[in-house]
Design an enzyme around this catalytic site. Structure first.
Site, PDB file in Angstrom:
ATOM      1  N   GLU A 146     -95.823 -33.929  11.757  1.00  0.00           N
ATOM      2  CA  GLU A 146     -96.800 -34.526  10.802  1.00  0.00           C
ATOM      3  C   GLU A 146     -96.636 -33.819   9.497  1.00  0.00           C
ATOM      4  O   GLU A 146     -96.613 -34.456   8.496  1.00  0.00           O
ATOM      5  CB  GLU A 146     -98.228 -34.306  11.405  1.00  0.00           C
ATOM      6  CG  GLU A 146     -98.454 -35.460  12.408  1.00  0.00           C
ATOM      7  CD  GLU A 146     -98.879 -36.769  11.769  1.00  0.00           C
ATOM      8  OE1 GLU A 146     -99.108 -37.005  10.639  1.00  0.00           O
ATOM      9  OE2 GLU A 146     -99.286 -37.733  12.440  1.00  0.00           O
ATOM     10  N   ARG A 150     -95.416 -35.846   6.205  1.00  0.00           N
ATOM     11  CA  ARG A 150     -96.437 -36.132   5.293  1.00  0.00           C
ATOM     12  C   ARG A 150     -96.468 -35.252   4.009  1.00  0.00           C
ATOM     13  O   ARG A 150     -96.255 -35.589   2.832  1.00  0.00           O
ATOM     14  CB  ARG A 150     -98.047 -36.069   6.029  1.00  0.00           C
ATOM     15  CG  ARG A 150     -99.057 -36.339   5.320  1.00  0.00           C
ATOM     16  CD  ARG A 150    -100.131 -35.987   6.087  1.00  0.00           C
ATOM     17  NE  ARG A 150     -99.994 -36.791   7.281  1.00  0.00           N
ATOM     18  CZ  ARG A 150    -100.449 -37.968   7.512  1.00  0.00           C
ATOM     19  NH1 ARG A 150    -101.142 -38.829   6.558  1.00  0.00           N
ATOM     20  NH2 ARG A 150    -100.493 -38.477   8.695  1.00  0.00           N
ATOM     21  N   ASP A 276     -90.496 -44.373  18.342  1.00  0.00           N
ATOM     22  CA  ASP A 276     -90.120 -45.201  17.145  1.00  0.00           C
ATOM     23  C   ASP A 276     -88.887 -44.725  16.072  1.00  0.00           C
ATOM     24  O   ASP A 276     -88.082 -45.263  15.755  1.00  0.00           O
ATOM     25  CB  ASP A 276     -91.400 -45.704  16.557  1.00  0.00           C
ATOM     26  CG  ASP A 276     -92.643 -44.619  16.284  1.00  0.00           C
ATOM     27  OD1 ASP A 276     -92.162 -43.526  16.551  1.00  0.00           O
ATOM     28  OD2 ASP A 276     -93.578 -44.727  15.534  1.00  0.00           O
ATOM     29  N   GLU A 464     -96.745 -50.796   9.743  1.00  0.00           N
ATOM     30  CA  GLU A 464     -95.662 -51.072  10.041  1.00  0.00           C
ATOM     31  C   GLU A 464     -95.148 -52.438   9.753  1.00  0.00           C
ATOM     32  O   GLU A 464     -94.086 -52.883   9.048  1.00  0.00           O
ATOM     33  CB  GLU A 464     -95.412 -51.022  11.725  1.00  0.00           C
ATOM     34  CG  GLU A 464     -95.344 -49.407  12.009  1.00  0.00           C
ATOM     35  CD  GLU A 464     -96.592 -48.397  11.828  1.00  0.00           C
ATOM     36  OE1 GLU A 464     -97.690 -48.994  11.731  1.00  0.00           O
ATOM     37  OE2 GLU A 464     -96.361 -47.197  11.708  1.00  0.00           O
TER      38      GLU A 464
END
Ligand SMILES: *[C@@H]1O[C@H](CO)[C@@H](O)[C@H](O)[C@H]1NC(C)=O
Length: 584
Positions: A146, A150, A276, A464
């Site tokens: 993360e 980010r 993913d 998404e």
């Protein structure tokens, strides 16, 4: 017609680039325009349309206004905090000793792309005056993945779009604190990092999800390219070679890894949570170093030339993975023939070759639709040269045609899951005849009229589907994708927008009027660290960025000049000055 024009533009462009490269050093940052010269900003960020896909100013501006609405609530209630709770009007930080800019840094490139000068100027002041990574890790550690996608990704794209070195200095400081996360026996990173102590922190068994380990590479490679420090490159790259050695015979990656041994653990295979972005970054690592002529200040590259793409090892991994997905996971529903991507669960025993198909799809999987279409028009282009917009099938290889078709159909399948009371899609869909309504070929588990809302039924402002609509729009110019995106935007406005500012999660997409959730707290209540993945900290920041890009002129962010990281932070395509070690 469009193809001719592109070819002509292509030649013209190559000539311009050649002249530019001849007279200027390709990587000299000092030549690049500076955003601090505000006079220039409109020219840098919103050049005149150069290709066919121009803006829809009315809809674009409505989306910009929504971003301002979300941002101003955050700024009013929680400026500088990592997370925002829009219903209780307060912020919280990941660390008790102060935040690490999770929300502010994440939003900066959106402001730059949208041309929001005032918001940008306050956010960049905050970074200048208040951002610090020297945050006590005793009580809270930071998630390696993360923090990378980010904060590191946000700083890098802010640097690229503004040419302000302040962001780069912060990125170097952050990355140096993060490098110890890679110091495991295998090179697969620790799941968490203590930024103050500069130490990796394992979870109990030193497991990590595959997506977390393999969604750091675009960012660390970009930083290596900018700083010429190959450490960043090689640490991130090592992960890919370990994963490649561990792959299963079907070329797919189970969602859990052992960071000590560098092997896969007996776990599901899926394109949704924890799996993913492994697949997303295979393609994007390949595209990131795709051009030998690119200088990121020159952003119009009409062609993706296969010969210019340098890291063929990712091409092979990507092509094998897409084959594995088609062989094992692509499914159609019985009634409406909706395309979806199923999951595999290990049956035990010889689990590596013994799987059970599970007809469940996370909303997260919808990224794959656009990714397949992007792959089809780049890795799946038959010859060096132009792929039309939309592509003509004879321009694509067999695999490219297959991927294009699956991408287009999967996107329709994802849109079908928006046929709910709110027009928003649920977090998880079961693609089987509904137990209650056999005529309906998908349903939301546990969501019964009048019953409690299930986890599966919520809409968390996830990006998404709009990400895929953005790619589909750019690659086809087909207005239907703009219309789909606008429909989703209208549903968000209607059901997620809070009267006092900001946007919130909807607890059940199939019940109106909706109930909202104060966001992050629920994620903490769910308990699993993995449920924290892909949480948006200004709800909608990434979603609104993709929606904006659907309606902005394509020159605002040309697809063939940038790869977007998994948090939608654009990073330029470059020719690596560091010699990759992981090769075929
Ligand atoms: C979180 O940390 C930032 C940066 O130190 C600070 O500006 C902000 O006020 C903090 N928020 C809370 C709720 O403590």
């Amino acid at each position: 017609m469009r193809r001719r024009t592109l070819q002509y533009l292509g030649l013209l462009f190559v000539a311009v680039v050649a002249i530019h490269l001849y007279f200027f050093s390709p990587s000299s940052e000092s030549d690049s325009p500076h955003l601090s010269d505000w006079d220039n900003i409109d020219e840098i960020l919103a050049p005149e349309p150069q290709r066919g896909l121009s803006a829809d100013p009315h809809r674009r501006d409505a989306i910009v206004a929504s971003f301002q609405y979300a941002w101003s609530a955050y700024e009013r209630d929680a400026m500088g905090s990592d997370e925002y709770h829009p219903i209780s009007h307060r912020g919280t930080n990941l660390s008790h000793s102060g935040g690490i800019g999770y929300t502010v840094v994440d939003a900066i490139d959106t402001m730059l792309l949208m041309g929001l000068h005032q918001e940008y100027s306050r956010a960049s002041d905050w970074v200048r005056n208040s951002l610090s990574f020297d945050r006590d890790g005793r009580n809270k550690v930071f998630n390696t993945f993360e923090t990378t996608i980010r904060v590191l990704g946000g700083l890098l794209s802010a640097h690229h779009l503004s040419s302000d070195d302040m962001y780069l200095r912060h990125a170097v400081d952050l990355a140096d604190r993060m490098l110890p996360a890679f110091d495991t026996p295998s090179g697969i990173p620790f799941t968490s990092i203590d930024l103050a102590a500069r130490a990796g922190i394992p979870d109990a068994a030193n497991h990590i999800s595959t997506a977390e380990a393999t969604t750091l590479q675009l960012e660390f490679r970009d930083l290596a390219q900018l700083t010429k420090n190959s450490d960043y490159w090689y640490k991130a790259e090592k992960v890919m070679s370990v994963v490649n050695d561990a792959l299963l015979p079907n070329h797919l990656a189970p969602i859990s890894m052992d960071a000590n041994g560098g092997s896969f653990l007996q776990s599901d295979i899926r394109l949704g949570s924890r799996g993913d972005s492994y697949y997303e970054y295979l393609l994007k690592q390949y595209l990131q170093t795709a051009s030998s002529i690119l200088n990121h200040q020159l952003i119009l590259i009409p062609h993706m030339c296969s010969q210019d793409q340098t890291e063929r090892v990712y091409l092979k991994m990507y092509e094998d993975a897409m084959q594995g997905i088609h062989d094992n996971l692509v499914q159609k529903t019985a009634t409406k023939k909706l395309t979806y991507i199923a999951e595999l669960q290990p049956r035990g025993g010889e689990w590596r070759t013994n799987w059970l198909l599970h007809h469940k799809q996370d909303h997260l999987v919808c990224f794959l639709a656009g990714s397949l279409m992007l792959g089809a028009t780049t890795t799946g282009a038959r010859v060096r040269g132009t792929v039309s917009v939309p592509p003509r099938m004879e321009e694509l290889t067999k695999a490219g045609q297959r991927d294009w078709k699956t991408g287009v159909e999967l996107l329709e399948g994802c849109m079908a899951t928006h046929q709910t009371a709110t027009g928003l899609s649920p977090e998880i869909v079961q693609f089987q005849p509904s137990p209650d309504q056999p005529e309906r070929d998908w349903y939301i588990k546990g969501s019964k009229p009048g019953g409690p809302a299930s986890y599966d039924a919520r809409y968390m402002l996830r990006p998404e589907t709009v990400e895929s609509l953005f790619l589909a729009w750019r690659l086809t110019g087909d207005k239907r994708y703009r219309d789909y995106a606008w429909g989703i935007f209208e549903s968000i406005e209607k059901h997620c927008r809070l009267p006092d500012g900001g946007y919130a999660t909807v607890l059940d997409v199939d019940t109106v009027p909706v109930r909202h959730d104060d966001k992050q707290e629920t994620f903490f209540l769910v308990g699993s660290a993995f449920s924290l993945l892909h949480v948006m900290h200004i709800p909608t920041s990434e979603t609104l960025k993709y929606l904006f890009l659907v309606f902005a002129d394509e020159a605002v962010l040309p697809l063939d000049g940038y790869v977007l990281n998994t948090e939608a932070h654009p990073l330029p395509i470059f020719r690596p000055s560091i010699q990759p070690l992981f090769t075929l």
